[in-house]
Motif scaffolding. Structure first.
Motif, PDB file in Angstrom:
ATOM      1  N   GLY A 115     -33.744 -33.886 -49.446  1.00 47.56           N
ATOM      2  CA  GLY A 115     -34.632 -33.791 -47.968  1.00 47.56           C
ATOM      3  C   GLY A 115     -35.561 -34.853 -47.958  1.00 47.56           C
ATOM      4  N   SER A 116     -36.827 -34.709 -47.477  1.00 44.89           N
ATOM      5  CA  SER A 116     -37.841 -35.437 -47.263  1.00 44.89           C
ATOM      6  C   SER A 116     -38.564 -35.895 -48.695  1.00 44.89           C
ATOM      7  CB  SER A 116     -38.971 -34.969 -46.365  1.00 44.89           C
ATOM      8  OG  SER A 116     -39.937 -35.944 -45.972  1.00 44.89           O
ATOM      9  N   ARG A 117     -38.342 -37.149 -49.015  1.00 47.36           N
ATOM     10  CA  ARG A 117     -39.010 -37.621 -50.243  1.00 47.36           C
ATOM     11  C   ARG A 117     -40.405 -37.808 -50.026  1.00 47.36           C
ATOM     12  NH1 ARG A 117     -34.675 -42.059 -52.396  1.00 47.36           N
ATOM     13  NH2 ARG A 117     -33.088 -40.710 -53.186  1.00 47.36           N
ATOM     14  N   ARG A 118     -40.842 -37.997 -48.805  1.00 52.07           N
ATOM     15  CA  ARG A 118     -42.217 -38.436 -48.690  1.00 52.07           C
ATOM     16  C   ARG A 118     -43.050 -37.075 -48.841  1.00 52.07           C
ATOM     17  NH1 ARG A 118     -44.611 -41.611 -43.521  1.00 52.07           N
ATOM     18  NH2 ARG A 118     -46.740 -41.796 -44.052  1.00 52.07           N
ATOM     19  N   LYS A 119     -42.617 -36.088 -48.197  1.00 51.68           N
ATOM     20  CA  LYS A 119     -43.339 -34.620 -48.232  1.00 51.68           C
ATOM     21  C   LYS A 119     -42.947 -34.096 -49.486  1.00 51.68           C
ATOM     22  CE  LYS A 119     -42.872 -30.014 -46.301  1.00 51.68           C
ATOM     23  NZ  LYS A 119     -42.158 -29.135 -45.188  1.00 51.68           N
TER      24      LYS A 119
ATOM     25  N   GLY B 187     -45.818 -32.967 -54.833  1.00 52.39           N
ATOM     26  CA  GLY B 187     -45.837 -33.156 -56.160  1.00 52.39           C
ATOM     27  C   GLY B 187     -46.967 -33.934 -56.628  1.00 52.39           C
ATOM     28  N   LEU B 188     -47.596 -34.731 -55.942  1.00 51.73           N
ATOM     29  CA  LEU B 188     -48.734 -35.486 -55.969  1.00 51.73           C
ATOM     30  C   LEU B 188     -50.023 -34.498 -56.311  1.00 51.73           C
ATOM     31  CD1 LEU B 188     -50.391 -37.795 -57.182  1.00 51.73           C
ATOM     32  CD2 LEU B 188     -50.617 -38.653 -54.420  1.00 51.73           C
TER      33      LEU B 188
ATOM     34  N   LEU C 117     -54.095 -31.255 -59.400  1.00 50.82           N
ATOM     35  CA  LEU C 117     -54.557 -30.215 -59.977  1.00 50.82           C
ATOM     36  C   LEU C 117     -54.321 -29.817 -61.355  1.00 50.82           C
ATOM     37  CD1 LEU C 117     -54.079 -27.912 -56.678  1.00 50.82           C
ATOM     38  CD2 LEU C 117     -56.234 -28.996 -57.393  1.00 50.82           C
ATOM     39  N   THR C 118     -53.001 -30.019 -61.740  1.00 52.11           N
ATOM     40  CA  THR C 118     -52.803 -29.747 -63.164  1.00 52.11           C
ATOM     41  C   THR C 118     -53.421 -30.694 -64.248  1.00 52.11           C
ATOM     42  OG1 THR C 118     -50.308 -29.166 -62.443  1.00 52.11           O
ATOM     43  CG2 THR C 118     -50.665 -29.684 -64.798  1.00 52.11           C
ATOM     44  N   ALA C 119     -53.734 -32.046 -63.406  1.00 48.36           N
ATOM     45  CA  ALA C 119     -54.323 -32.873 -64.573  1.00 48.36           C
ATOM     46  C   ALA C 119     -55.685 -32.612 -64.634  1.00 48.36           C
ATOM     47  CB  ALA C 119     -54.122 -34.388 -63.963  1.00 48.36           C
TER      48      ALA C 119
ATOM     49  N   GLY D  92     -52.822 -38.885 -64.878  1.00 48.82           N
ATOM     50  CA  GLY D  92     -52.005 -37.987 -64.239  1.00 48.82           C
ATOM     51  C   GLY D  92     -51.635 -38.426 -62.798  1.00 48.82           C
ATOM     52  N   THR D  93     -52.702 -39.257 -62.340  1.00 51.98           N
ATOM     53  CA  THR D  93     -52.443 -39.410 -60.903  1.00 51.98           C
ATOM     54  C   THR D  93     -51.815 -40.822 -60.968  1.00 51.98           C
ATOM     55  OG1 THR D  93     -54.495 -38.877 -60.279  1.00 51.98           O
ATOM     56  CG2 THR D  93     -53.633 -40.738 -58.854  1.00 51.98           C
ATOM     57  N   ILE D  94     -52.046 -41.793 -62.074  1.00 53.44           N
ATOM     58  CA  ILE D  94     -51.058 -43.169 -62.186  1.00 53.44           C
ATOM     59  C   ILE D  94     -49.893 -42.989 -62.536  1.00 53.44           C
ATOM     60  CG2 ILE D  94     -51.022 -45.106 -63.484  1.00 53.44           C
ATOM     61  CD1 ILE D  94     -54.071 -45.476 -63.743  1.00 53.44           C
ATOM     62  N   GLY D  95     -49.510 -41.827 -63.509  1.00 49.41           N
ATOM     63  CA  GLY D  95     -48.284 -41.655 -63.845  1.00 49.41           C
ATOM     64  C   GLY D  95     -47.472 -41.332 -62.984  1.00 49.41           C
ATOM     65  N   TYR D  96     -48.022 -40.407 -62.066  1.00 50.91           N
ATOM     66  CA  TYR D  96     -47.322 -39.887 -60.953  1.00 50.91           C
ATOM     67  C   TYR D  96     -46.786 -41.010 -59.975  1.00 50.91           C
ATOM     68  CZ  TYR D  96     -44.993 -36.264 -57.980  1.00 50.91           C
ATOM     69  OH  TYR D  96     -44.179 -35.646 -57.251  1.00 50.91           O
TER      70      TYR D  96
END
Length: 330
Positions: free
Chosen positions: A227-231, A236-237, A242-244, A284-288
């Motif tokens: 499906g839409s990878r952008r969405k 996911g980000l 929030l998890t991080a 977490g942000t950079i890794g994703y």
């Protein structure tokens, strides 16, 4: 590249391969009642797990066969079942089903609709048929390549070819290590007078690298979603951020407490805790994001994401750590 016939086959809905002959247990049943129903209705072609539904036929749990046979008759299914079942959406493809078998190592998965009603079951026999029992070795390897294992490359690549593919990205690790060394030299005076900062360097770097690798793994998985990878990437980000944030709160509180009690230094506890809090979120942000950026740039994220992500999070963490320490621990 995958052949067109294989691509078309792997893009078929998983529901087309799911078995329909499976017993469905109710959460309110007793073990004795469940066994009686199974004897009455049969178990179909092959049973590995027994899936449990509520009054509205929604999937609510799974009971491994061993657990069902060894529990007391009067216990209810809801007491012995495992909740939070990992299920395959009926809109998923055969390729995505194969990926789940590789990722989770389960022997079977339920296939569910949008309301989590079970519409079928797919077991390890399907995976074996798709991968291991294919007579054409080239097709066999194409399936593995499709699920991210790159069998042919790992098996036949010459050392020089592997070197050219991997070494340029490792230069980023070397560059980050040298940069971190220069940072430590620039803050040598701070490190000399604030030993607490030095003692907790391995913890700060280790936590950041672990979080970055976890986030990167999730990001690589999201790149294979249908499906839409952008969405999917944006969702996911947000979830990963929030998890991080939660991870940062938990890790920083523990580390700050240890630093304060062990070194009897309030300023050291503040520096360690604040650094871990901020750097875990950044990691977490950079890794994703790194795999997503590499995919946009048409680079292989599976090879390049690790060195780049770890280099960035190490430099960011140390720069924040040393700068904060120089202001707080004078």
């Amino acid at each position: 590249m995958l052949r067109d016939d294989l691509t078309e086959h792997l893009n078929q809905p998983v529901a087309t391969a799911a078995r329909k002959d499976f017993p469905l247990l109710r959460a309110g049943m007793t073990v004795e009642g469940a066994l009686a129903q199974i004897r009455k209705t049969g178990i179909g072609e092959k049973i590995i797990y027994f899936y449990v539904a509520d009054e509205t036929d929604r999937l609510v749990g799974v009971v491994p066969t061993r657990r069902l046979l060894l529990n007391e008759f009067q216990r209810t299914i809801s007491e012995i079942m495992v909740p939070n079942v990992i299920a395959i959406p009926q809109s998923a493809t055969l390729l995505e089903a194969c990926e789940l078998f590789v990722l989770y190592k389960f022997l079977a998965f339920p296939v569910v609709d949008e309301q989590r009603h079970i519409v079928g079951v797919i077991d390890i026999g399907f995976f074996a048929a798709e991968v291991f029992e294919l007579s054409d070795d080239e097709r066999h390897d194409e399936v593995f390549e499709a699920i991210g294992l790159h069998v042919e490359q790992l098996r036949n690549a010459a050392p020089t070819t592997a070197f050219r593919a991997r070494f340029p990205w490792l230069l980023g690790t070397i560059a980050s290590g040298v940069t971190c060394a220069f940072l430590a030299g620039a803050f040598e005076k701070t490190l000399t007078h604030a030993l607490t900062v030095t003692f907790f360097l391995p913890l700060v770097l280790g936590l950041n690298e672990s979080v970055a690798m976890q986030s990167m793994t999730l990001s690589l998985q999201s790149l294979r979603t249908r499906g839409s990878r952008r969405k999917a990437a944006l969702i996911g980000l947000r979830r990963e951020w929030l998890t991080a944030l939660l991870l940062a709160v938990g890790c920083s509180m523990i580390a700050a407490t240890i630093a304060g009690v062990w070194r009897r230094s309030l300023s050291g506890a503040v520096v360690v805790g604040a650094t871990i809090f901020a750097s875990v979120i950044i990691a977490g942000t950079i890794g994703y994001c790194v795999p997503l950026v590499l995919r946009i740039g048409r680079r292989d994220p599976k090879i390049a994401a690790g060195p780049i992500a770890l280099a960035l999070v190490d430099i960011a963490a140390l720069l924040f750590y040393f700068t904060l320490a120089s202001f707080v621990m004078k």
